[in-house]
Each structure stands twice: as C-alpha cells, then as structure tokens.
Scaffold this motif. Structure first.
Motif, PDB file in Angstrom:
ATOM      1  N   UNK A  50      11.955   4.879  17.217  1.00  0.00           N
ATOM      2  CA  UNK A  50      11.234   4.889  18.502  1.00  0.00           C
ATOM      3  C   UNK A  50       9.837   5.496  18.366  1.00  0.00           C
ATOM      4  N   UNK A  51       9.704   6.494  17.510  1.00  0.00           N
ATOM      5  CA  UNK A  51       8.360   7.041  17.266  1.00  0.00           C
ATOM      6  C   UNK A  51       7.463   5.965  16.641  1.00  0.00           C
TER       7      UNK A  51
ATOM      8  N   UNK B  16       6.500   3.596  19.203  1.00  0.00           N
ATOM      9  CA  UNK B  16       5.512   4.212  20.114  1.00  0.00           C
ATOM     10  C   UNK B  16       4.092   4.036  19.578  1.00  0.00           C
ATOM     11  N   UNK B  17       3.946   4.240  18.283  1.00  0.00           N
ATOM     12  CA  UNK B  17       2.605   4.107  17.693  1.00  0.00           C
ATOM     13  C   UNK B  17       2.149   2.660  17.756  1.00  0.00           C
TER      14      UNK B  17
ATOM     15  N   UNK C  80       3.139   0.321  19.871  1.00  0.00           N
ATOM     16  CA  UNK C  80       2.857  -0.032  21.274  1.00  0.00           C
ATOM     17  C   UNK C  80       1.496   0.507  21.707  1.00  0.00           C
ATOM     18  N   UNK C  81       1.213   1.725  21.282  1.00  0.00           N
ATOM     19  CA  UNK C  81      -0.074   2.323  21.675  1.00  0.00           C
ATOM     20  C   UNK C  81      -1.235   1.576  21.034  1.00  0.00           C
TER      21      UNK C  81
ATOM     22  N   UNK D 215      -1.793  -1.559  22.830  1.00  0.00           N
ATOM     23  CA  UNK D 215      -2.375  -1.316  24.158  1.00  0.00           C
ATOM     24  C   UNK D 215      -3.859  -0.953  24.066  1.00  0.00           C
TER      25      UNK D 215
ATOM     26  N   UNK E  58      -8.888  -2.605  23.834  1.00  0.00           N
ATOM     27  CA  UNK E  58      -9.812  -1.824  24.682  1.00  0.00           C
ATOM     28  C   UNK E  58     -10.893  -1.156  23.833  1.00  0.00           C
TER      29      UNK E  58
ATOM     30  N   UNK F  17     -10.526   7.344  26.594  1.00  0.00           N
ATOM     31  CA  UNK F  17      -9.057   7.341  26.620  1.00  0.00           C
ATOM     32  C   UNK F  17      -8.517   6.419  25.536  1.00  0.00           C
TER      33      UNK F  17
ATOM     34  N   UNK G 287      -9.337   7.944  21.999  1.00  0.00           N
ATOM     35  CA  UNK G 287      -8.545   9.114  21.601  1.00  0.00           C
ATOM     36  C   UNK G 287      -7.117   8.714  21.238  1.00  0.00           C
ATOM     37  N   UNK G 288      -6.549   7.765  21.968  1.00  0.00           N
ATOM     38  CA  UNK G 288      -5.203   7.292  21.617  1.00  0.00           C
ATOM     39  C   UNK G 288      -5.202   6.522  20.296  1.00  0.00           C
TER      40      UNK G 288
ATOM     41  N   UNK H  42      -5.525   9.260  17.471  1.00  0.00           N
ATOM     42  CA  UNK H  42      -4.299  10.048  17.249  1.00  0.00           C
ATOM     43  C   UNK H  42      -3.173   9.150  16.703  1.00  0.00           C
ATOM     44  N   UNK H  43      -3.160   7.893  17.114  1.00  0.00           N
ATOM     45  CA  UNK H  43      -2.159   6.944  16.588  1.00  0.00           C
ATOM     46  C   UNK H  43      -2.351   6.727  15.089  1.00  0.00           C
TER      47      UNK H  43
ATOM     48  N   UNK I 213      -0.970   9.816  13.328  1.00  0.00           N
ATOM     49  CA  UNK I 213       0.494   9.906  13.391  1.00  0.00           C
ATOM     50  C   UNK I 213       1.169   8.787  12.587  1.00  0.00           C
TER      51      UNK I 213
END
Lengths: 386, 386
Positions: free
Chosen positions: A213-214, A217-218, A220-221, A224, A228, A237, A240-241, A244-245, A248
C-alpha cells in the motif's frame, strides 16, 4: 512478509526557504568541498543561496560533474579532496552529483589500490567522509539512501556501489527548485521515481500488505501530481508531493520485507552506457517488455496494480494484468516518453545480443526477483523493446 | 505541504527469530539493565530468548514496570542504574516498558533536581543513556519514536516527554510474539495504532497527498489484518502486517508536513489517569465525540476518509463525513471496544467538569490542529462521550 533490517539515519530538511538552514547542519570548522554539475545552479539562484548559507565556512568548489557521474571527472575531485584536506562534502545537484559525491566520500577513505575496485569488486562502504546534499532535481532518491551508480566512459560501464556509510548526514529538499527545472528533466524524474517503485513492487504477492500500500501510495501520488508539475512547475503543492514521492520511492522503506526485481535497471543501465540515453527513458523502454516477458510470474501483482492504481477492475487476472502494462506504457507516452529503443537510436540492431554478451561476460545469470533471468532471456526482453 | 524536518535513526530488526540478533546490537562491554513488566515474558518464551542472546553480557534485571509506567516504580529503577553503574538499557515489553525506559534514559543523565521536572517543565531530552528494545506488544509505536508518556499515581497525572535523544538505538520486532498476547491487548493495540493515524490525519486538507495516502495505507492494513489477528494470532502474515503498521503509525513519518490534532489523546489520558481505563479504550471513547463536536472543521478530511477507507462514496460531504464517524465507532465496537465512558465506570458524572478544571489549571487553552479548543469545549466533548 520477509525478515528485514531497516535503518535510515539521514536528516531531511524539507520545504520553502530551507537552504538557509545549511549553516546549522554543517559541522563546525569543516573544510567543505562543494560539488555541483554544469552550472544550472548559477542560473536558478541556488548557488547564491548555498554561498550565503555557507559564508561562515571554508568552501572549495568543484563543478562539472556530468549526468551519469564519470569516473575520470570524479578522480579529479578526489585529488582536490586530498590536496585541500577537505573534511566534509556538500553535493548541490540531482542524483548524478549526489551519486558522484557518494563515490568520493567512499574513495576518500578507501585504502585499496584503485578506487574503481569499490565498484568492480563490490566493496561495501561502511566508513566514508561525511557529506550532505542540497537536492536540485527530484528523481533518484539518492538524497536519502546509501547507494550510487557511477559510469566509466573508457570502458562504457555503469556500475553500482553502496553501504551503510553512504547515507547523507542531511539532505535539504526545497520544492521551489522545481519551477526552474526543464520539463525534460521533470518527466525523467517522474518516470524514474515511478519505475523505482515498480522494481520493488511488481514481483509476486509476499504478504507484505502495508509495503504494497505504501508503494501504491507513491505511484498514485506521482500519477496525480506528475501532470500538474509538468503543466505548472511553480505549483508548490504538486511540486512538494512530487519531491517527497521521489525520496520515498527509494529510501529503503518500501523494499523492506518484500522481494525486489531491479532487472529493469540492470538492462536500462546498459542502454545508457551504450547510447547515452537518459536513465529514466531507458527504464520506460525496458519496463513494459520486461513485464510482458515475465507475465506469468508477475501477473498477480500486475492485476493488483491494475485494480488499485488504474481502476481496471473488470475481467480476468490475465486481462487486468495485461491492461495494466498497456496503461503504464500509455502513462509514460502521455508525458512524452518514448517506450521503444528505436525512437532513441537508429543503431539499435545488435543491442540485445551485445547486452547478452556483457551480462554473460560478467557472469550475471540470475536477474529478477526469482534470480532466474538468464542473459538469453535479457536478450529477448531487449529485442521486444526495439 | 508544510515545511518539516525528519530524522529517525532507530535500527529496526524485524521478523521471525530476530531476538537472537540482540548480541550483535548491544555495545561491547555494556553493563545492561534489562527492564520488563509483570512477567508475561517468562510465560511466552521471550525471557529465555533474551537471556540466551545476552549471555555474553553483564545484565541486571528490573521487573514490575506497570501499564502506564509509574513514576515511583521508575525512581526505584533509576536507583539501580546509579548503584550498578549501568551503561545501556534494554526494554523488553510493550509501550509501557519502553516509555518507562525512555524516562530512565533521560533521567539517568538529568542534571536538575527532581526528574519529574522533565515532564512538568517539558525539558526536551537531547542526550540520554543509550537503549534498545525488544517489542512484545505492538500498539504504541514507542519502539521507533522519541516520545514517552509517564504516569504519577500520587498526583493522578499522565504527562508526555520527548526529544531527539530518545530514539531507541535498535528495536527488535518479532511478530511471533503476537500469538501469546491476550486478545484484550491485541484489540487495544489495533485501536491504539488506528487512533494514532487518525490524530495525524483527521484535520483539514493541507496538500500533503503522499502523507494522506500513507496514513490511509496504515488504516487500510489495520482494518484488513485486525480481525484476522484477533481470530488467529498465529497467522504470521496478519501478525507481521499488524506489527509493522503499529510502528509506522507513530514513527514520525506520517505527521511530517501536515497539521496534527492529538486532542483525543489529551482527553483520553485524563480518563486513564482518573479511572485506570486502558489507554486505547479511552481513545475509542473520545474520538467519535471529538469528530462530531469538530464536524465543520474536519468534515473535508472525514469525507476523504469515508471514500478511501470505508468506500462510502455516495451523498454529500456532510453525509459521507458523518457516516465515516459512525463506521469508525462500529469498527471499534465490532472488535469488542465500548465507545461510551458509562460502559467503563458508573462514576462518570462530573468527569467532564473535572477535565475542564484540570486543563484550565494547566493553562491548556488551545488544543487540536487549530489550537482552538478550550477547556469548556473539552468539557462538552467528554459529556458527549458519556
């Protein structure tokens, strides 16, 4: 879930205006070698911010570290480290500068004859000269891990190194740097980070639900925020995501307790070494063929990925798994990344055989999560990617 | 996303049979104080495994650390540390033993008059006696963070402490311990970890997409494996995911870059201090009322949680948000946790007023992610939880 050890001591300093904090993180009385690349930091204001923050320290500069950090160039920096009695390294750049700095941190304390042995003889680095980083290009995750990849033009080799001594003491991540990054590099970063996750996820179910799931999560981010960031790199926004993605994706966390693949990287590195293709693009070229070739072994995870990431919920496992590979290729293509080798070089005939030969010569017979891929398999996969 | 610093140097050693690795992690020539609780480790085989692994070291034992580690008991252990010239602490237990050990690590080097000041004067611990842990009860996450909560029976106080000096050097997590844990404790662990995530997630949207997804990953995993662990604690896959989820729920990662609440804990601690109710159960009592009272401020995140965690996708934001609170309460109830204070004590009248008074006396006027909750608000929330 498999047994694992996990330790990651790097201090992350994340956010707007954080480069000024450099002065609090550098060791007192350090003599610093500041390493950077081709000078883009002089155009985007990072150079000035770093100089300002290090004004109370003795700093020597070494610029010109190229993409795919090159051994001959790094050996010149090593000479500076020794001549100038440097005690701390500061990488200001992306994965190439940081990886080059890791090599130097290791080589500075290496007691063998020729530092290239660290790579060819896979000498793990347990002690190294301390170093910090100011990240200017999110992609590789090198800012929070203990691995590096170094290139030697002379032999057209690209080899990995690592060890617990190679975690940065600190890394400063200011997402505002993203607004000055050319879109080609942003696309590479998104693709690189996404593929890092795939290498640690697209294997077989191993009961590591949380790690799955982690990893999801990365991905999916990235899906997303990737478009953008490309559309407006000043969207903080999204930036920064994205940043950090990328960190991680390869700081060790999602690989703990699970089988990992990394065959896509092994093949991709050869394409960079042979043709100079951007690292991230080689991954996008190899990954779809790799997943199609290893379909039976990977289809359960491919189907899980189809459902959770791409919302492909109808049909059989085989159908979902296959659709997920297509959808991944489409994702790369939509960002402007070609996923066929022939788009990058006209000279691709014979590449697969050459890589087979290289892997055979190196004795690499067990790639992938089952340690089962042979050089002959690799040849087939690379051909599928023509 | 907010600016943040993140550093977590604890080494995690996770998996079957890992307790034997203790001998590789303890410092040479250490004089060790081994701390544990009421003796359950003597019944489940952990004690023997630890003794075997530490047989080459000088070890003094201190047992009897109670749930909600009690200051008077810890002061006896502190005396042993000083008299025996202890150099390393080894916590073998759950959150209470580990938190107690953190207090001792700090108090052993404290230069003030009375170690209770560390809690009342909120003295951050930057230097402490080094310590490691063998986790026997997943729940609090204390094995990979730098915080602790200590109780003082004499004054019916339960206060927090922390600081960068309080990360364990290492923590050994063997999910096989779970098969010997009574189900009451397992339910508490699941509820505690789940609420830890809620405290760091159920605030307002702050553009931290990746952190949100990580938080959701932990909750999804706990919902998936919680019932399996309760049904069969020897299910290793479920146990290992439960254990790793509890650690990840409170090791700092998901709180970075986001607003956090922690008002549920502040109120819950008072219920434990007043009535001795299990920590996790106090959280389950307070959380639903807290979310209903702060509905307007939290409804956007509640609706996101409704969609992503509970698959409540129909209706307005208000409808989804409200249904998600109900569903959370149901989740606790289904595991056998009562979510009303009156189920735990007949003596609950006046509790809300008493907690209002305590918070007022301490000058706590700004609880929650907006620092806006007053002691009078707290009184209302606690009343809603009767």
């Amino acid at each position: 879930m498999r047994n694992f050890d996990f330790k990651n001591p790097t201090k992350i300093i994340f956010g707007k205006g954080q480069i000024a904090k450099l002065k609090e993180e550098l060791p007192e009385n350090a003599k610093i070698l500041m390493l950077y690349g081709g000078g883009s930091i002089k155009r985007n204001g990072i150079y000035e911010q770093v100089k300002e923050a290090t004004s109370g320290f003795e700093v020597v500069e070494f610029s010109g570290i190229p993409a795919n950090p090159e051994y001959e160039v790094l050996m010149k920096a090593l000479k500076v480290i020794k001549e100038e009695n440097i005690t701390f390294l500061l990488a200001v750049g992306g994965g190439s500068v940081i990886d080059g700095t890791k090599f130097l941190a290791s080589a500075a304390l290496y007691e063998g004859e020729e530092p290239w042995e660290i790579l060819t003889q896979k000498v793990p680095t347990t002690k190294a000269m301390p170093f910090g980083t100011v990240l200017t290009l999110p992609a590789t995750g090198s800012e929070m891990n203990s691995g590096a990849v170094i290139t030697r033009e002379e032999t057209k080799e690209k080899l990995g190194m690592g060890g617990p001594g190679l975690f940065p003491v600190f890394s400063i991540l200011d997402p505002e740097v993203i607004k000055s990054i050319p879109s080609r590099q942003l696309v590479n970063g998104i693709t690189d980070a996404f593929t890092h996750v795939l290498e640690q996820y697209m294997t077989y179910p191993s009961g590591a639900y949380l790690q799955d799931r982690f990893a999801e999560s990365i991905m999916q981010t990235l899906i997303e925020v990737g478009p953008k960031v490309l559309n407006d790199p000043s969207d903080y926004t999204a930036a920064s995501n994205f940043m950090w993605s990328c960190t991680m994706a390869l700081n060790g966390l999602i690989q703990k307790g699970v089988p990992t693949d990394w065959a896509v990287h092994a093949m991709g590195h050869e394409l960079t070494a042979l043709y100079g293709i951007d690292h991230a693009r080689t991954l996008a070229v190899i990954a779809p063929s790799h997943y199609r070739f290893n379909f039976e072994a990977k289809k359960e995870k491919l189907a899980q990925y189809a459902e959770r990431i791409w919302n492909i919920t109808e049909g059989s496992v085989d159908h979902k798994a296959s659709a997920a590979i297509d959808r991944t290729e489409e994702f790369f293509n939509q960002m402007g990344i070609d996923t066929k080798l022939s788009a990058y070089t006209e000279d691709y005939h014979g590449t697969a055989e050459e890589i087979n030969k290289r892997f055979t010569d190196r004795g690499w017979t067990g790639l992938g999560e089952h340690q089962s891929l042979t050089p002959a398999n690799v040849e087939e996969i690379v051909k599928m990617a023509y």
